[in-house]
Design an enzyme around this catalytic site. Structure first.
Site, PDB file in Angstrom:
ATOM      1  N   GLU A  15       4.266  -0.660   0.985  1.00  0.00           N
ATOM      2  CA  GLU A  15       3.858   0.600   1.594  1.00  0.00           C
ATOM      3  C   GLU A  15       3.156   1.381   0.492  1.00  0.00           C
ATOM      4  OE1 GLU A  15       3.373   4.134   1.994  1.00  0.00           O
ATOM      5  OE2 GLU A  15       5.537   4.447   2.005  1.00  0.00           O
ATOM      6  N   CYS A  50       4.027   9.963   0.828  1.00  0.00           N
ATOM      7  CA  CYS A  50       3.051   8.934   1.188  1.00  0.00           C
ATOM      8  C   CYS A  50       2.244   9.308   2.424  1.00  0.00           C
ATOM      9  CB  CYS A  50       3.744   7.590   1.401  1.00  0.00           C
ATOM     10  SG  CYS A  50       5.024   7.638   2.691  1.00  0.00           S
TER      11      CYS A  50
END
Length: 246
Positions: A15, A50
């Site tokens: 990720e 993120c």
């Protein structure tokens, strides 16, 4: 991924962050709600998230109204002592990251974006790595601050005329983690959601989350999904057995 390829080809699920677009259409009836969500989407945790909504794409006719509210919220989120319960914005994780964030802010100025809020290191006497909530206006999609992940409290505001233009701008980066669209039209919401190249699309909200829902990105935002039953795929192997019954 490089280490896995050089060793035993172990599977790696990554990720890798994003440059998430937050699209506000002029038909959305509660611009204050959209602007509030936009502010916290980038300033929460100092932007070190993120899925931070680091690109605010606003239809031209409502840009000023949305941006004024975002700035007003930003002014209330001045960095403070992390041990003080009243503090809403803490420090950047370390000196290297702070310098990276400040370098992007300088790049935005250099490229011609309009600095509307913040842009400085503050509380330097404390020894901490504090950066003000920062808002840029008049950002062009090809600017560095509109294309690269900053991982700090820096918002790039981009205007657009049509829904199609907004989708084109949103997709024109190497990342595809999350995206959002604010509109009163259900048909438009689903049409835009289908067109956005992102692993998660929020409609009239931002950062909705649940452990039962898969999370992950397209393109250089990563491989595979965390959370939900889909996350179990990374721990399984498919096996095929052929049997001739003749």
């Amino acid at each position: 991924m490089q280490y896995a390829g050089q060793s035993n080809l172990k599977r790696v699920w990554l990720e890798c962050g994003g440059k998430s677009p937050n699209i506000v259409l002029a038909d959305y009836p509660d611009l204050e709600k959209a602007a509030t969500a936009a502010a916290f989407a980038i300033f929460f945790n100092q932007g070190e998230v993120c899925s931070a909504g680091s690109r605010l794409l606003v239809q031209e006719s409502v840009k000023d109204a949305v941006l004024e509210k975002v700035q007003a919220i930003g002014r209330t989120l001045q960095p403070g002592d992390p041990l003080d319960p009243r503090t809403r914005l803490g420090a950047i994780v370390d000196d290297a990251q702070m310098k990276r964030v400040l370098g992007y802010i300088e790049a935005g100025r250099r490229d011609g974006a309009q600095l509307r809020l913040g842009g400085r290191r503050v509380r330097e006497e404390s020894g901490g790595y504090f950066v003000e909530p920062t808002v840029f206006d008049a950002v062009q999609p090809r600017m560095t601050i509109a294309r690269e992940e900053i991982f700090g409290p820096v918002l790039s505001t981009i205007t657009f005329k049509t829904v199609e233009e907004a989708v084109e701008i949103a997709n024109d980066v190497i990342y595809g983690l999350v995206a959002a669209v604010w509109t009163r039209e259900v048909t438009t919401a689903h049409r835009v959601a289908r067109a956005l190249r992102a692993g998660t699309v929020y409609i009239n909200c931002y950062d909705a989350d649940d452990i039962t829902v898969p999370f992950g990105g397209f393109k250089q935002s990563g491989i595979g999904r965390d959370k939900s039953l889909h996350a179990l795929d990374k721990y399984t192997e498919l096996k095929t057995t052929w049997l001739d019954l003749s």
